[in-house]
Design a protein around this motif. Structure first.
Motif, mmCIF file in Angstrom:
data_model
loop_
_atom_site.group_PDB
_atom_site.id
_atom_site.type_symbol
_atom_site.label_atom_id
_atom_site.label_comp_id
_atom_site.label_asym_id
_atom_site.label_seq_id
_atom_site.Cartn_x
_atom_site.Cartn_y
_atom_site.Cartn_z
ATOM 1 N N ILE A 58 7.508 -0.050 2.025
ATOM 2 C CA ILE A 58 6.108 0.320 2.263
ATOM 3 C C ILE A 58 5.896 0.686 3.725
ATOM 4 C CG2 ILE A 58 3.727 -0.527 2.262
ATOM 5 C CD1 ILE A 58 4.778 0.098 -0.503
ATOM 6 N N TYR A 59 6.508 -0.088 4.617
ATOM 7 C CA TYR A 59 6.351 0.180 6.048
ATOM 8 C C TYR A 59 6.859 1.581 6.385
ATOM 9 C CZ TYR A 59 5.815 -0.938 10.971
ATOM 10 O OH TYR A 59 5.386 -0.934 12.281
ATOM 11 N N ARG A 61 7.212 4.132 4.483
ATOM 12 C CA ARG A 61 6.337 5.156 3.899
ATOM 13 C C ARG A 61 5.088 5.362 4.743
ATOM 14 N NH1 ARG A 61 6.022 5.261 -2.672
ATOM 15 N NH2 ARG A 61 8.217 5.705 -3.058
ATOM 16 N N GLU A 62 4.494 4.247 5.188
ATOM 17 C CA GLU A 62 3.298 4.345 6.027
ATOM 18 C C GLU A 62 3.620 5.041 7.344
ATOM 19 O OE1 GLU A 62 0.067 3.380 5.340
ATOM 20 O OE2 GLU A 62 0.755 3.031 3.294
ATOM 21 N N LYS A 65 3.888 8.890 7.184
ATOM 22 C CA LYS A 65 2.695 9.695 6.928
ATOM 23 C C LYS A 65 2.213 10.362 8.211
ATOM 24 C CE LYS A 65 1.017 6.839 3.074
ATOM 25 N NZ LYS A 65 -0.060 5.920 2.631
ATOM 26 N N THR A 67 -0.336 10.728 10.172
ATOM 27 C CA THR A 67 -1.650 10.210 10.552
ATOM 28 C C THR A 67 -1.648 9.895 12.039
ATOM 29 O OG1 THR A 67 -1.084 7.877 10.217
ATOM 30 C CG2 THR A 67 -1.819 9.123 8.281
ATOM 31 N N ARG A 70 0.833 7.062 13.217
ATOM 32 C CA ARG A 70 2.274 7.204 12.994
ATOM 33 C C ARG A 70 3.081 6.623 14.156
ATOM 34 N NH1 ARG A 70 5.054 12.996 11.329
ATOM 35 N NH2 ARG A 70 7.094 12.166 10.692
ATOM 36 N N LEU A 73 2.867 2.734 14.376
ATOM 37 C CA LEU A 73 3.723 2.055 13.410
ATOM 38 C C LEU A 73 5.196 2.114 13.814
ATOM 39 C CD1 LEU A 73 1.915 3.313 10.209
ATOM 40 C CD2 LEU A 73 2.249 0.905 10.794
ATOM 41 N N LEU A 138 -6.247 0.159 12.996
ATOM 42 C CA LEU A 138 -5.398 0.474 11.849
ATOM 43 C C LEU A 138 -5.677 -0.488 10.699
ATOM 44 C CD1 LEU A 138 -3.048 1.905 10.437
ATOM 45 C CD2 LEU A 138 -1.467 0.496 11.768
ATOM 46 N N THR A 141 -8.242 0.211 7.905
ATOM 47 C CA THR A 141 -7.906 1.104 6.795
ATOM 48 C C THR A 141 -6.800 0.481 5.942
ATOM 49 O OG1 THR A 141 -6.362 2.308 8.242
ATOM 50 C CG2 THR A 141 -8.592 3.181 8.023
ATOM 51 N N ARG A 142 -5.699 0.150 6.578
ATOM 52 C CA ARG A 142 -4.602 -0.552 5.914
ATOM 53 C C ARG A 142 -3.507 -0.776 6.939
ATOM 54 N NH1 ARG A 142 -2.180 -1.072 0.671
ATOM 55 N NH2 ARG A 142 0.046 -1.442 0.848
ATOM 56 N N VAL A 144 0.007 -1.831 6.469
ATOM 57 C CA VAL A 144 1.169 -2.063 5.613
ATOM 58 C C VAL A 144 0.751 -2.924 4.413
ATOM 59 C CG1 VAL A 144 3.614 -2.643 5.538
ATOM 60 C CG2 VAL A 144 2.586 -1.909 7.698
#
Length: 204
Positions: A58-59, A61-62, A65, A67, A70, A73, A138, A141-142, A144
């Protein structure tokens, strides 16, 4: 279609293995396995590694993205991982000491956790306020596995098992003696059973 077939073939091989019984006991575990199998032909051998691989998937993938978060993260992964662990432990304690089915951490306290983790990891004081502000933004919104609460005034784990995973990571940091004492203290408590299993899985 080709990707679906690849995942199905890998999953078919997995379920034929006797050790896969431990990793396919719940719908959540199956979903996590399918997600991991999209990118990897190798599978985690136990429950702890299964859920940790899920976090890593998941990390990544985030972080991939396109955004505005980026670079955050990518550059602050160690901080974000430690924040998840610290929040997981705080929420796990909260969920065991109250009537809440789902534990939530107010945003002000979350901000304090982020600042503390940054200091613990040796970040310069001059950078802490800026990085904290970015991570808190961050989290609205979400972040991870952490998601904002309904009123956007706090954060929580949507899935209890992931909260327990992160609590286990926090509890397995430190000296061997400290970790052993924590294992001994939590072993008789049925409310901490899943966290204890994650702890043991990480160690062994």
């Amino acid at each position: 279609a080709e990707a679906q077939k690849r995942v199905k073939d890998r999953f078919d091989v997995l379920i034929q293995q006797r050790r896969s019984d431990r990793l396919t006991r719940t719908p959540l575990q199956v979903v996590i396995l399918l997600l991991i199998l999209e990118n990897s032909p190798t599978l985690p051998p136990d429950r702890y590694q299964l859920f940790w691989r899920y976090f890593e998937t998941i990390y990544e993938r985030e972080a991939a993205k396109r955004t505005g978060f980026r670079h955050l993260l990518t550059d602050q992964r160690s901080v974000i991982e430690s924040v998840h662990s610290a929040v997981g432990l705080l929420l796990q304690v909260q969920s065991q000491s109250g009537d809440e089915i789902v534990a939530e951490l107010p945003m002000a306290r979350f901000e304090a956790v982020v600042g503390f983790q940054l200091r613990s990891l040796g970040h310069p004081d001059a950078d802490i306020a800026r990085i904290t502000r970015n991570i808190v933004e961050l989290a609205t919104t979400r972040l991870v596995l952490l998601v904002p609460t309904a009123a956007s005034d706090g954060v929580m784990f949507e899935i209890r098992s992931l909260q327990e995973l992160m609590a286990a990571r926090a509890l397995t940091e430190g000296t061997d003696d400290r970790v052993e004492r924590r294992l001994m203290a939590l072993a008789p408590n049925p409310n901490w059973r899943n966290t204890w299993i994650f702890m043991a899985g990480r160690i062994f």
